[in-house]
Design a protein around this motif. Structure first.
Motif, PDB file in Angstrom:
ATOM      1  N   THR A 138       0.829  -1.200   0.000  1.00 14.33           N
ATOM      2  CA  THR A 138       0.000   0.000   0.000  1.00 14.33           C
ATOM      3  C   THR A 138       0.868   1.256   0.000  1.00 14.33           C
ATOM      4  O   THR A 138       0.565   2.218  -0.713  1.00 14.33           O
ATOM      5  CB  THR A 138      -0.953  -0.008   1.205  1.00 14.33           C
ATOM      6  OG1 THR A 138      -1.703  -1.218   1.196  1.00 14.33           O
ATOM      7  CG2 THR A 138      -1.896   1.164   1.172  1.00 14.33           C
ATOM      8  N   CYS A 139       1.944   1.256   0.787  1.00 16.54           N
ATOM      9  CA  CYS A 139       2.869   2.408   0.798  1.00 16.54           C
ATOM     10  C   CYS A 139       3.465   2.634  -0.581  1.00 16.54           C
ATOM     11  O   CYS A 139       3.526   3.780  -1.064  1.00 16.54           O
ATOM     12  CB  CYS A 139       3.994   2.173   1.800  1.00 16.54           C
ATOM     13  SG  CYS A 139       3.599   2.612   3.473  1.00 16.54           S
ATOM     14  N   LEU A 140       3.930   1.565  -1.227  1.00 15.29           N
ATOM     15  CA  LEU A 140       4.536   1.706  -2.551  1.00 15.29           C
ATOM     16  C   LEU A 140       3.517   2.206  -3.568  1.00 15.29           C
ATOM     17  O   LEU A 140       3.845   3.049  -4.430  1.00 15.29           O
ATOM     18  CB  LEU A 140       5.131   0.370  -2.996  1.00 15.29           C
ATOM     19  CG  LEU A 140       6.332  -0.124  -2.197  1.00 15.29           C
ATOM     20  CD1 LEU A 140       6.748  -1.511  -2.664  1.00 15.29           C
ATOM     21  CD2 LEU A 140       7.489   0.849  -2.297  1.00 15.29           C
TER      22      LEU A 140
ATOM     23  N   GLU B 233       1.923   3.479  10.611  1.00 14.11           N
ATOM     24  CA  GLU B 233       1.314   3.378  11.934  1.00 14.11           C
ATOM     25  C   GLU B 233       2.144   4.113  12.984  1.00 14.11           C
ATOM     26  O   GLU B 233       2.307   3.665  14.124  1.00 14.11           O
ATOM     27  CB  GLU B 233       1.070   1.916  12.325  1.00 14.11           C
ATOM     28  CG  GLU B 233       0.082   1.245  11.417  1.00 14.11           C
ATOM     29  CD  GLU B 233      -0.286  -0.157  11.832  1.00 14.11           C
ATOM     30  OE1 GLU B 233       0.287  -0.674  12.823  1.00 14.11           O
ATOM     31  OE2 GLU B 233      -1.155  -0.732  11.173  1.00 14.11           O
ATOM     32  N   TRP B 234       2.645   5.260  12.582  1.00 14.41           N
ATOM     33  CA  TRP B 234       3.414   6.127  13.464  1.00 14.41           C
ATOM     34  C   TRP B 234       2.479   6.620  14.561  1.00 14.41           C
ATOM     35  O   TRP B 234       1.368   7.086  14.298  1.00 14.41           O
ATOM     36  CB  TRP B 234       3.987   7.259  12.646  1.00 14.41           C
ATOM     37  CG  TRP B 234       4.926   8.171  13.356  1.00 14.41           C
ATOM     38  CD1 TRP B 234       5.705   7.893  14.432  1.00 14.41           C
ATOM     39  CD2 TRP B 234       5.180   9.529  13.018  1.00 14.41           C
ATOM     40  NE1 TRP B 234       6.447   8.977  14.785  1.00 14.41           N
ATOM     41  CE2 TRP B 234       6.142  10.005  13.933  1.00 14.41           C
ATOM     42  CE3 TRP B 234       4.709  10.377  12.044  1.00 14.41           C
ATOM     43  CZ2 TRP B 234       6.621  11.301  13.895  1.00 14.41           C
ATOM     44  CZ3 TRP B 234       5.201  11.666  12.007  1.00 14.41           C
ATOM     45  CH2 TRP B 234       6.139  12.118  12.918  1.00 14.41           C
ATOM     46  N   GLY B 235       2.902   6.508  15.798  1.00 15.42           N
ATOM     47  CA  GLY B 235       2.056   6.853  16.937  1.00 15.42           C
ATOM     48  C   GLY B 235       1.538   8.278  16.903  1.00 15.42           C
ATOM     49  O   GLY B 235       0.409   8.555  17.312  1.00 15.42           O
ATOM     50  N   PHE B 236       2.344   9.217  16.401  1.00 12.94           N
ATOM     51  CA  PHE B 236       1.943  10.619  16.337  1.00 12.94           C
ATOM     52  C   PHE B 236       0.727  10.800  15.436  1.00 12.94           C
ATOM     53  O   PHE B 236      -0.209  11.518  15.768  1.00 12.94           O
ATOM     54  CB  PHE B 236       3.118  11.457  15.819  1.00 12.94           C
ATOM     55  CG  PHE B 236       2.798  12.920  15.657  1.00 12.94           C
ATOM     56  CD1 PHE B 236       2.758  13.743  16.760  1.00 12.94           C
ATOM     57  CD2 PHE B 236       2.533  13.449  14.408  1.00 12.94           C
ATOM     58  CE1 PHE B 236       2.459  15.088  16.624  1.00 12.94           C
ATOM     59  CE2 PHE B 236       2.237  14.781  14.256  1.00 12.94           C
ATOM     60  CZ  PHE B 236       2.192  15.608  15.370  1.00 12.94           C
TER      61      PHE B 236
ATOM     62  N   ILE C 205      -9.268   7.881  13.543  1.00 10.02           N
ATOM     63  CA  ILE C 205     -10.023   7.163  12.511  1.00 10.02           C
ATOM     64  C   ILE C 205      -9.103   6.286  11.678  1.00 10.02           C
ATOM     65  O   ILE C 205      -9.501   5.248  11.164  1.00 10.02           O
ATOM     66  CB  ILE C 205     -10.821   8.149  11.629  1.00 10.02           C
ATOM     67  CG1 ILE C 205     -11.790   7.429  10.695  1.00 10.02           C
ATOM     68  CG2 ILE C 205      -9.897   9.014  10.796  1.00 10.02           C
ATOM     69  CD1 ILE C 205     -12.988   6.908  11.355  1.00 10.02           C
ATOM     70  N   LEU C 206      -7.830   6.681  11.553  1.00 12.46           N
ATOM     71  CA  LEU C 206      -6.887   5.911  10.735  1.00 12.46           C
ATOM     72  C   LEU C 206      -6.402   4.651  11.439  1.00 12.46           C
ATOM     73  O   LEU C 206      -5.766   3.806  10.828  1.00 12.46           O
ATOM     74  CB  LEU C 206      -5.701   6.786  10.336  1.00 12.46           C
ATOM     75  CG  LEU C 206      -6.063   7.967   9.443  1.00 12.46           C
ATOM     76  CD1 LEU C 206      -4.838   8.805   9.152  1.00 12.46           C
ATOM     77  CD2 LEU C 206      -6.718   7.504   8.165  1.00 12.46           C
ATOM     78  N   GLU C 207      -6.702   4.530  12.721  1.00 12.54           N
ATOM     79  CA  GLU C 207      -6.385   3.285  13.428  1.00 12.54           C
ATOM     80  C   GLU C 207      -7.315   2.171  12.958  1.00 12.54           C
ATOM     81  O   GLU C 207      -6.947   0.998  12.968  1.00 12.54           O
ATOM     82  CB  GLU C 207      -6.522   3.501  14.932  1.00 12.54           C
ATOM     83  CG  GLU C 207      -6.107   2.313  15.751  1.00 12.54           C
ATOM     84  CD  GLU C 207      -6.178   2.580  17.238  1.00 12.54           C
ATOM     85  OE1 GLU C 207      -5.890   1.653  17.997  1.00 12.54           O
ATOM     86  OE2 GLU C 207      -6.520   3.705  17.649  1.00 12.54           O
ATOM     87  N   TYR C 208      -8.499   2.562  12.521  1.00  8.08           N
ATOM     88  CA  TYR C 208      -9.480   1.592  12.050  1.00  8.08           C
ATOM     89  C   TYR C 208      -9.321   1.404  10.547  1.00  8.08           C
ATOM     90  O   TYR C 208      -9.197   2.361   9.791  1.00  8.08           O
ATOM     91  CB  TYR C 208     -10.891   2.068  12.395  1.00  8.08           C
ATOM     92  CG  TYR C 208     -11.051   2.249  13.881  1.00  8.08           C
ATOM     93  CD1 TYR C 208     -11.198   1.153  14.717  1.00  8.08           C
ATOM     94  CD2 TYR C 208     -10.996   3.514  14.443  1.00  8.08           C
ATOM     95  CE1 TYR C 208     -11.314   1.308  16.082  1.00  8.08           C
ATOM     96  CE2 TYR C 208     -11.106   3.675  15.814  1.00  8.08           C
ATOM     97  CZ  TYR C 208     -11.262   2.583  16.627  1.00  8.08           C
ATOM     98  OH  TYR C 208     -11.356   2.732  17.976  1.00  8.08           O
ATOM     99  N   TRP C 209      -9.318   0.164  10.124  1.00  4.44           N
ATOM    100  CA  TRP C 209      -9.018  -0.149   8.732  1.00  4.44           C
ATOM    101  C   TRP C 209     -10.053   0.392   7.758  1.00  4.44           C
ATOM    102  O   TRP C 209      -9.714   0.750   6.644  1.00  4.44           O
ATOM    103  CB  TRP C 209      -8.857  -1.654   8.581  1.00  4.44           C
ATOM    104  CG  TRP C 209      -7.531  -2.137   9.046  1.00  4.44           C
ATOM    105  CD1 TRP C 209      -6.611  -1.443   9.785  1.00  4.44           C
ATOM    106  CD2 TRP C 209      -6.960  -3.408   8.800  1.00  4.44           C
ATOM    107  NE1 TRP C 209      -5.520  -2.216  10.020  1.00  4.44           N
ATOM    108  CE2 TRP C 209      -5.709  -3.438   9.425  1.00  4.44           C
ATOM    109  CE3 TRP C 209      -7.396  -4.530   8.128  1.00  4.44           C
ATOM    110  CZ2 TRP C 209      -4.865  -4.536   9.379  1.00  4.44           C
ATOM    111  CZ3 TRP C 209      -6.564  -5.634   8.085  1.00  4.44           C
ATOM    112  CH2 TRP C 209      -5.317  -5.627   8.699  1.00  4.44           C
ATOM    113  N   ALA C 210     -11.301   0.450   8.155  1.00  9.90           N
ATOM    114  CA  ALA C 210     -12.321   0.977   7.250  1.00  9.90           C
ATOM    115  C   ALA C 210     -12.051   2.450   6.947  1.00  9.90           C
ATOM    116  O   ALA C 210     -12.144   2.884   5.788  1.00  9.90           O
ATOM    117  CB  ALA C 210     -13.711   0.792   7.854  1.00  9.90           C
TER     118      ALA C 210
END
Length: 196
Positions: free
Chosen positions: A42-44, A89-92, A99-104
């Protein structure tokens, strides 16, 4: 202390050391490995979207054909950078945008970037490479976003977080065990040195 046949004192036998923690298999969790690989993909893909949007923005500003398209592409670059940060998934980032912690939620953001990358298809016929790159980047990120949304609905993200916590606890326990064994070895050496 027992004496051997020669009249010498035998050294006391220390209990056998438990199996070394280095011999413990640190088998990674297959779900976490798959999630890491998918996150890298996904990053690439998001980085490819960034490249396509940067090139399109430069082209729009350079020839002056469509300033609004250039501005739109700049926003697409910023949001795609945010997708890359969310995948680390950088803690900051997670702290301020829960909301970005949740995959949806993460999947919907990726779908939005894919749609932004695909928008404004007003390229000339001589720019087939750019159109091909744009299509590849958009559809790949759209696919990743759909996988995230479906996985989020199926609560796989929650399962991943639980397994991550279990892995962290296990790694900490192994580290503590290694430190205890190292300390035990040092104490055994001191004990043997004093008796020698």
């Amino acid at each position: 202390m027992a004496r051997n046949g020669d009249g010498d004192e035998e050294q006391p036998q220390l209990p056998p050391r438990a199996a070394s923690s280095s011999s413990l298999l640190r088998r990674p969790d297959p779900l976490l490995v798959v999630c890491r690989c998918f996150s890298v993909l996904t990053c690439l893909t998001a980085i490819l979207c960034i490249g396509v949007n940067v090139y399109s923005a430069v082209r729009s500003f350079k020839d002056g054909s469509d300033i609004f398209d250039g501005i739109f592409r700049c926003y697409a670059v910023l949001i795609a950078l945010f997708v890359v940060l969310a995948e680390t998934e950088w803690g900051f980032v997670i702290k301020f945008w829960k909301i970005l912690e949740y995959w949806a939620g993460r999947g919907m953001l990726q779908i939005f970037v894919a749609v932004m990358t695909m928008a404004f298809p007003n390229y000339s016929a001589d720019e087939t490479e750019l159109v091909l790159l744009r299509n590849i980047a958009s559809y790949m990120l759209l696919s990743c976003g759909l996988v995230y949304v479906i996985s989020g609905i199926l609560c796989i993200g929650c399962l991943k977080r639980a397994r991550q916590q279990k892995q962290i606890t296990r790694d900490q326990a192994i580290k503590d065990l290694e430190e205890l064994e190292q300390r035990r070895g040092e104490l055994e050496q001191l004990l043997l040195a004093e008796r020698a």
